[in-house]
Design a protein around this motif. Structure first.
Motif, PDB file in Angstrom:
ATOM      1  N   ASN A  39      -3.118  73.807  58.931  1.00  0.00           N
ATOM      2  CA  ASN A  39      -3.805  72.544  58.688  1.00  0.00           C
ATOM      3  C   ASN A  39      -5.318  72.759  58.660  1.00  0.00           C
ATOM      4  O   ASN A  39      -5.821  73.771  59.141  1.00  0.00           O
ATOM      5  CB  ASN A  39      -3.431  71.535  59.769  1.00  0.00           C
ATOM      6  N   LEU A  45      -3.383  66.349  57.398  1.00  0.00           N
ATOM      7  CA  LEU A  45      -2.082  66.558  58.031  1.00  0.00           C
ATOM      8  C   LEU A  45      -0.961  65.768  57.361  1.00  0.00           C
ATOM      9  O   LEU A  45       0.161  66.270  57.222  1.00  0.00           O
ATOM     10  CB  LEU A  45      -2.162  66.210  59.521  1.00  0.00           C
ATOM     11  N   LEU A  49       2.422  67.507  55.965  1.00  0.00           N
ATOM     12  CA  LEU A  49       3.761  67.164  56.451  1.00  0.00           C
ATOM     13  C   LEU A  49       4.645  66.610  55.343  1.00  0.00           C
ATOM     14  O   LEU A  49       5.863  66.821  55.336  1.00  0.00           O
ATOM     15  CB  LEU A  49       3.653  66.166  57.600  1.00  0.00           C
ATOM     16  N   CYS A  52       6.105  69.525  53.664  1.00  0.00           N
ATOM     17  CA  CYS A  52       7.139  70.117  54.518  1.00  0.00           C
ATOM     18  C   CYS A  52       8.402  69.265  54.530  1.00  0.00           C
ATOM     19  O   CYS A  52       9.516  69.804  54.606  1.00  0.00           O
ATOM     20  CB  CYS A  52       6.610  70.295  55.936  1.00  0.00           C
ATOM     21  N   ARG A  60       6.769  75.342  56.456  1.00  0.00           N
ATOM     22  CA  ARG A  60       6.696  75.135  57.903  1.00  0.00           C
ATOM     23  C   ARG A  60       5.257  74.829  58.297  1.00  0.00           C
ATOM     24  O   ARG A  60       4.332  75.559  57.919  1.00  0.00           O
ATOM     25  CB  ARG A  60       7.206  76.374  58.647  1.00  0.00           C
ATOM     26  N   PRO A  61       5.030  73.765  59.083  1.00  0.00           N
ATOM     27  CA  PRO A  61       3.670  73.296  59.355  1.00  0.00           C
ATOM     28  C   PRO A  61       3.036  73.900  60.602  1.00  0.00           C
ATOM     29  O   PRO A  61       3.711  74.262  61.572  1.00  0.00           O
ATOM     30  CB  PRO A  61       3.863  71.800  59.556  1.00  0.00           C
ATOM     31  N   MET A  62       1.711  73.978  60.574  1.00  0.00           N
ATOM     32  CA  MET A  62       0.884  74.262  61.740  1.00  0.00           C
ATOM     33  C   MET A  62      -0.044  73.065  61.950  1.00  0.00           C
ATOM     34  O   MET A  62      -0.115  72.161  61.115  1.00  0.00           O
ATOM     35  CB  MET A  62       0.064  75.533  61.548  1.00  0.00           C
ATOM     36  N   ILE A  63      -0.757  73.073  63.070  1.00  0.00           N
ATOM     37  CA  ILE A  63      -1.680  71.976  63.358  1.00  0.00           C
ATOM     38  C   ILE A  63      -2.962  72.559  63.939  1.00  0.00           C
ATOM     39  O   ILE A  63      -2.918  73.429  64.808  1.00  0.00           O
ATOM     40  CB  ILE A  63      -1.043  70.942  64.311  1.00  0.00           C
ATOM     41  N   LEU A  85       0.253  66.995  68.771  1.00  0.00           N
ATOM     42  CA  LEU A  85       0.890  68.232  69.224  1.00  0.00           C
ATOM     43  C   LEU A  85       1.679  67.986  70.506  1.00  0.00           C
ATOM     44  O   LEU A  85       2.817  68.460  70.641  1.00  0.00           O
ATOM     45  CB  LEU A  85      -0.174  69.307  69.442  1.00  0.00           C
ATOM     46  N   ASP A  88       4.849  66.253  69.691  1.00  0.00           N
ATOM     47  CA  ASP A  88       5.761  67.169  69.011  1.00  0.00           C
ATOM     48  C   ASP A  88       6.451  68.109  69.992  1.00  0.00           C
ATOM     49  O   ASP A  88       7.635  68.427  69.838  1.00  0.00           O
ATOM     50  CB  ASP A  88       4.981  67.977  67.973  1.00  0.00           C
ATOM     51  N   ARG A  96       8.230  70.715  65.463  1.00  0.00           N
ATOM     52  CA  ARG A  96       8.157  71.222  64.085  1.00  0.00           C
ATOM     53  C   ARG A  96       6.960  72.143  63.868  1.00  0.00           C
ATOM     54  O   ARG A  96       6.985  72.976  62.957  1.00  0.00           O
ATOM     55  CB  ARG A  96       8.135  70.068  63.093  1.00  0.00           C
ATOM     56  N   TYR A  97       5.896  71.990  64.657  1.00  0.00           N
ATOM     57  CA  TYR A  97       4.722  72.840  64.461  1.00  0.00           C
ATOM     58  C   TYR A  97       4.999  74.246  64.989  1.00  0.00           C
ATOM     59  O   TYR A  97       5.365  74.431  66.144  1.00  0.00           O
ATOM     60  CB  TYR A  97       3.505  72.248  65.168  1.00  0.00           C
TER      61      TYR A  97
END
Length: 265
Positions: A39, A45, A49, A52, A60-63, A85, A88, A96-97
């Motif tokens: 991200n 974001l 998402l 994704c 696959r997501p990051m934050i 976060l 999550d 998911r992150y």
């Protein structure tokens, strides 16, 4: 053909707004199994998402918060992302992150906010440690400053990727002091003036992963065009040549490294 993993791509960027389904089809045809999406800021974001959700078996997501995207109230940005976060990662959360980032230091355009960048970077390092998630680190014209920050976490168990590594042999040796970290290798490896073909063999194969950073930094022969995940094949071919092993070996090794780091199937 062995499957490939693009550990760093921005296919949610507006550069892909008109033809993302076709881009994703070309990625599949090129052998891409996973696309890992770092991200940039709170505003990116939702788009990340959404991609994704559209390709849940692939993207696959990051934050995280990019060092060039700090608002005046960057703590407010970080608090917003941290709340997401925490939700999550709570018991029963989506989880998911798969990583934190991208974060780090960038002094290429603006050196005036180094202290803010370091504070933001350290906060996100703490997220990584708190939730045992890998962190993706951006560094541009900031090696000395990055090394100084990282040295405080040498024995912390911190792990992640030095994104878009294109440094010298001395810089590679210094960064190898951090055992939990991989080196993200992208299209710069293919550039005529790049020193990476000589530096790369100094880095053990179990510490390299492939990335595109698309839509940026396309490999040869696509320089000057928009980068996309399918072009990772060209970088993998150049990496195989640098190490003197086969393309399938590079695909298998780098994908295995990414799987272990991010805990993906």
């Amino acid at each position: 053909m062995k499957k490939l993993i693009d550990t760093h791509c921005h296919v949610y960027d507006e550069a892909f707004r008109e033809d993302l389904p076709q881009v994703m089809e070309r990625a599949r045809d090129a052998g891409l199994e996973y696309l890992l999406l770092p991200n940039i800021n709170p505003q990116t974001l939702d788009d990340l998402l959404r991609v994704c959700d559209t390709w849940p078996g692939v993207c696959r997501p990051m934050i995280g918060l990019h060092p060039e995207d700090l608002d005046a109230d960057f703590n407010g940005q970080l608090n917003h992302l941290k709340a997401l976060l925490d939700e999550d990662r709570r018991e029963g959360g989506a989880r998911r992150y798969i990583g934190i980032g991208e974060t780090g230091l960038d002094l290429y355009w603006d050196k005036s906010r180094l202290d803010d960048q370091i504070e933001s970077f350290r906060i996100q390092i703490e997220w990584s440690l708190q939730y045992d998630l890998p962190i993706v680190i951006h560094s541009r014209d900031a090696f000395a400053e990055l090394y100084k920050v990282m040295s405080d976490y040498r024995d912390s168990g911190l792990r992640g990727i030095f994104h878009c590594f294109s440094g010298s042999a001395d810089e590679a040796q210094a960064l190898m002091e951090f055992p939990g970290f991989m080196f993200g290798i992208g299209g710069v490896l293919t550039y005529k003036k790049s020193t990476l073909p000589q530096v790369l063999p100094l880095i053990p194969l179990d510490r390299v992963v492939l990335e595109t950073d698309c839509p940026y930094l396309p490999p040869v022969p696509f320089r000057g065009k928009r980068n996309e995940p399918s072009y990772i094949v060209n970088t993998a071919q150049a990496m195989a040549q640098a190490y003197g092993i086969s393309f399938d070996d590079i695909a298998g090794i780098t994908s295995g490294n990414a799987r272990r780091l991010f805990g993906i199937g």
